[in-house]
Motif scaffolding. Structure first.
Motif, PDB file in Angstrom:
ATOM      1  N   ARG A  45      -3.350  -3.925  -7.829  1.00 19.39           N
ATOM      2  CA  ARG A  45      -3.539  -4.165  -6.346  1.00 19.39           C
ATOM      3  C   ARG A  45      -5.105  -4.611  -6.554  1.00 19.39           C
ATOM      4  O   ARG A  45      -5.330  -5.636  -5.583  1.00 19.39           O
ATOM      5  N   THR A  46      -5.983  -4.070  -7.269  1.00 20.60           N
ATOM      6  CA  THR A  46      -7.225  -4.508  -7.100  1.00 20.60           C
ATOM      7  C   THR A  46      -7.293  -5.678  -7.477  1.00 20.60           C
ATOM      8  O   THR A  46      -8.224  -6.752  -6.997  1.00 20.60           O
ATOM      9  N   VAL A  47      -6.709  -6.257  -8.451  1.00 17.89           N
ATOM     10  CA  VAL A  47      -6.756  -7.441  -9.059  1.00 17.89           C
ATOM     11  C   VAL A  47      -5.981  -8.752  -8.149  1.00 17.89           C
ATOM     12  O   VAL A  47      -6.779  -9.698  -7.961  1.00 17.89           O
ATOM     13  N   ALA A  48      -4.969  -8.246  -7.567  1.00 14.98           N
ATOM     14  CA  ALA A  48      -4.191  -9.110  -6.712  1.00 14.98           C
ATOM     15  C   ALA A  48      -4.850  -9.555  -5.693  1.00 14.98           C
ATOM     16  O   ALA A  48      -5.246 -10.673  -5.386  1.00 14.98           O
ATOM     17  N   ALA A  49      -5.250  -8.530  -4.963  1.00 14.31           N
ATOM     18  CA  ALA A  49      -6.364  -8.931  -3.543  1.00 14.31           C
ATOM     19  C   ALA A  49      -5.990 -10.078  -2.799  1.00 14.31           C
ATOM     20  O   ALA A  49      -6.732 -10.971  -2.545  1.00 14.31           O
ATOM     21  N   HIS A  50      -4.776 -10.021  -2.550  1.00 12.97           N
ATOM     22  CA  HIS A  50      -4.203 -11.296  -1.630  1.00 12.97           C
ATOM     23  C   HIS A  50      -3.160 -10.796  -0.611  1.00 12.97           C
ATOM     24  O   HIS A  50      -2.371  -9.990  -1.028  1.00 12.97           O
ATOM     25  N   PRO A  51      -3.273 -11.118   0.607  1.00 12.05           N
ATOM     26  CA  PRO A  51      -2.207 -10.753   1.389  1.00 12.05           C
ATOM     27  C   PRO A  51      -0.723 -11.069   1.434  1.00 12.05           C
ATOM     28  O   PRO A  51       0.068 -10.332   2.187  1.00 12.05           O
ATOM     29  N   ARG A  52      -0.619 -12.020   0.538  1.00  9.97           N
ATOM     30  CA  ARG A  52       0.799 -12.511   0.279  1.00  9.97           C
ATOM     31  C   ARG A  52       1.283 -12.033  -1.043  1.00  9.97           C
ATOM     32  O   ARG A  52       2.293 -12.457  -1.605  1.00  9.97           O
ATOM     33  N   ILE A  53       0.646 -11.332  -1.679  1.00 15.26           N
ATOM     34  CA  ILE A  53       0.964 -10.408  -2.924  1.00 15.26           C
ATOM     35  C   ILE A  53       1.164  -9.161  -2.945  1.00 15.26           C
ATOM     36  O   ILE A  53       0.155  -8.337  -2.631  1.00 15.26           O
ATOM     37  N   ASP A  54       2.368  -8.813  -3.210  1.00 16.94           N
ATOM     38  CA  ASP A  54       2.734  -7.328  -3.071  1.00 16.94           C
ATOM     39  C   ASP A  54       3.022  -6.638  -4.491  1.00 16.94           C
ATOM     40  O   ASP A  54       3.785  -7.294  -5.259  1.00 16.94           O
ATOM     41  N   VAL A  55       2.318  -5.412  -4.674  1.00 15.16           N
ATOM     42  CA  VAL A  55       2.314  -4.994  -5.953  1.00 15.16           C
ATOM     43  C   VAL A  55       3.243  -3.633  -5.975  1.00 15.16           C
ATOM     44  O   VAL A  55       2.974  -2.616  -5.053  1.00 15.16           O
ATOM     45  N   THR A  56       4.364  -3.510  -6.853  1.00 14.03           N
ATOM     46  CA  THR A  56       5.072  -2.260  -6.654  1.00 14.03           C
ATOM     47  C   THR A  56       5.631  -1.955  -7.695  1.00 14.03           C
ATOM     48  O   THR A  56       5.666  -2.893  -8.962  1.00 14.03           O
ATOM     49  N   GLY A  57       5.897  -0.626  -8.153  1.00 17.74           N
ATOM     50  CA  GLY A  57       6.472  -0.240  -9.222  1.00 17.74           C
ATOM     51  C   GLY A  57       8.127   0.112  -8.967  1.00 17.74           C
ATOM     52  O   GLY A  57       8.527   1.133  -9.564  1.00 17.74           O
ATOM     53  N   GLY A  98       0.802  -1.203  -0.199  1.00 15.66           N
ATOM     54  CA  GLY A  98      -0.032   0.075   0.034  1.00 15.66           C
ATOM     55  C   GLY A  98       0.873   1.196  -0.063  1.00 15.66           C
ATOM     56  O   GLY A  98       2.250   1.242   0.154  1.00 15.66           O
ATOM     57  N   GLY A  99       0.344   2.462  -0.052  1.00 12.86           N
ATOM     58  CA  GLY A  99       1.018   3.680  -0.159  1.00 12.86           C
ATOM     59  C   GLY A  99       1.850   3.863  -1.550  1.00 12.86           C
ATOM     60  O   GLY A  99       1.407   3.606  -2.624  1.00 12.86           O
ATOM     61  N   ASP A 100       2.941   4.497  -1.087  1.00 10.44           N
ATOM     62  CA  ASP A 100       3.988   4.917  -2.292  1.00 10.44           C
ATOM     63  C   ASP A 100       4.145   3.656  -3.267  1.00 10.44           C
ATOM     64  O   ASP A 100       4.669   2.510  -2.744  1.00 10.44           O
ATOM     65  N   PRO A 101       3.963   3.580  -4.572  1.00 14.65           N
ATOM     66  CA  PRO A 101       4.010   2.430  -5.400  1.00 14.65           C
ATOM     67  C   PRO A 101       5.470   2.084  -5.750  1.00 14.65           C
ATOM     68  O   PRO A 101       5.910   1.298  -6.424  1.00 14.65           O
ATOM     69  N   LEU A 102       6.362   3.185  -5.570  1.00  9.51           N
ATOM     70  CA  LEU A 102       7.712   3.027  -5.885  1.00  9.51           C
ATOM     71  C   LEU A 102       8.675   2.405  -4.588  1.00  9.51           C
ATOM     72  O   LEU A 102      10.067   2.649  -4.699  1.00  9.51           O
ATOM     73  N   ARG A 103       8.038   2.303  -3.433  1.00  9.90           N
ATOM     74  CA  ARG A 103       9.088   1.703  -2.598  1.00  9.90           C
ATOM     75  C   ARG A 103       9.138   0.154  -2.234  1.00  9.90           C
ATOM     76  O   ARG A 103       8.147  -0.691  -3.005  1.00  9.90           O
ATOM     77  N   LEU A 104      10.007  -0.341  -1.806  1.00  7.43           N
ATOM     78  CA  LEU A 104      10.290  -1.785  -1.777  1.00  7.43           C
ATOM     79  C   LEU A 104       9.331  -2.512  -0.900  1.00  7.43           C
ATOM     80  O   LEU A 104       9.233  -1.997   0.367  1.00  7.43           O
ATOM     81  N   PRO A 105       8.775  -3.562  -1.193  1.00  6.55           N
ATOM     82  CA  PRO A 105       7.965  -4.307  -0.040  1.00  6.55           C
ATOM     83  C   PRO A 105       8.456  -4.762   1.146  1.00  6.55           C
ATOM     84  O   PRO A 105       9.982  -4.653   0.894  1.00  6.55           O
ATOM     85  N   LEU A 106       7.823  -5.261   2.288  1.00  2.06           N
ATOM     86  CA  LEU A 106       8.432  -5.748   3.335  1.00  2.06           C
ATOM     87  C   LEU A 106       9.551  -6.771   2.962  1.00  2.06           C
ATOM     88  O   LEU A 106       9.311  -7.838   2.430  1.00  2.06           O
ATOM     89  N   VAL A 107      10.685  -6.785   3.801  1.00  3.33           N
ATOM     90  CA  VAL A 107      11.616  -7.752   3.622  1.00  3.33           C
ATOM     91  C   VAL A 107      12.159  -8.342   4.971  1.00  3.33           C
ATOM     92  O   VAL A 107      12.016  -7.626   6.191  1.00  3.33           O
ATOM     93  N   ALA A 108      12.505  -9.579   5.030  1.00  2.00           N
ATOM     94  CA  ALA A 108      12.897 -10.193   6.338  1.00  2.00           C
ATOM     95  C   ALA A 108      14.238 -11.189   5.951  1.00  2.00           C
ATOM     96  O   ALA A 108      13.797 -11.637   4.809  1.00  2.00           O
ATOM     97  N   PRO A 109      14.959 -11.452   6.892  1.00  2.05           N
ATOM     98  CA  PRO A 109      16.037 -12.579   6.673  1.00  2.05           C
ATOM     99  C   PRO A 109      15.224 -13.753   6.247  1.00  2.05           C
ATOM    100  O   PRO A 109      14.549 -14.313   7.073  1.00  2.05           O
TER     101      PRO A 109
END
Length: 211
Positions: free
Chosen positions: A79-91, A7-18
């Motif tokens: 994002r409206t098409v993905a509609a899934h908690p484990r799919i991140d949409v980013t530019g 969500g938010g800024d489409p140009l930012r990196l999605p959440l990452v973790a080791p």
């Protein structure tokens, strides 16, 4: 690079973790559609991924981008098409300033070295994979999952790239191991036969507008 939740800024990196296992699904998404979502869900299940990132590109260097909707419009709709908690949409590709997939993947690996990335693409893309910039080097950066598409199976598996990478092909029964394998490694996944494509949707829209 800012780390964020979806969500938010489409140009930012999605959440990452080791140790996170992330499928990268790139394209123009013009427009995003149900088959993109089906491919993602199949990859999540078969490869046992934690997330799938839809990398909405500013424009495909192999295609005419003159009538391409804005990046922001395509991200919002995706994002409206993905509609899934484990799919991140980013530019994020626009923020990285990369043009080719090889450059994008290299940049993401440099920024998130602790993440296990897998490239996801449809069988139709494997057919022309040898035309991608630095395609052999890309195959050496991360494992690749090729998802079957209606009518593309034979041409894809007989393609120049498939033949060149034949020794690196992984048995489909070992799909869950793919994210942990050192590249080059690729797999051909069956089970998704949707005929829907962005090209077909655009053609139908153009025909409707002409009526």
């Amino acid at each position: 690079m800012i780390i964020r939740r979806e969500g938010g800024d489409p140009l930012r990196l999605p959440l990452v973790a080791p140790g996170l296992k992330v499928g990268l699904f790139g394209g123009s998404f013009n427009p995003a559609h149900a088959a993109h979502r089906e491919v993602s869900l199949l990859a999540l299940k078969r490869l046992r991924l934690d997330r799938v990132w839809w990398l909405v590109s500013p424009g495909n260097p192999l295609k005419d981008n003159s009538h391409l909707p804005t990046l922001e419009e395509r991200v919002v709709f995706a994002r409206t098409v993905a509609a899934h908690p484990r799919i991140d949409v980013t530019g994020i590709e626009a923020a990285l300033g990369t043009r080719y997939t090889f450059e994008t993947v290299a940049a993401l690996r440099a920024r998130a070295p602790q993440v296990r990335f897998v490239w996801i693409m449809g069988a139709d893309n494997l057919t022309g994979f040898h035309r991608w910039q630095n395609w052999r080097d890309l195959a050496g950066l991360l494992p690749i999952a090729v998802v079957d598409r209606m009518g593309d199976s034979l041409s894809a598996t007989a393609s120049r790239a498939a033949r060149a990478l034949a020794r690196d092909r992984v048995e489909e029964s070992d799909a869950a191991l793919l994210p942990t394998l050192p590249p080059p490694a690729w797999i051909f996944l069956h089970g998704m036969k949707s005929p829907v494509s962005s090209t077909g949707i655009r053609a139908a829209q153009s025909a409707g507008a002409a009526d």
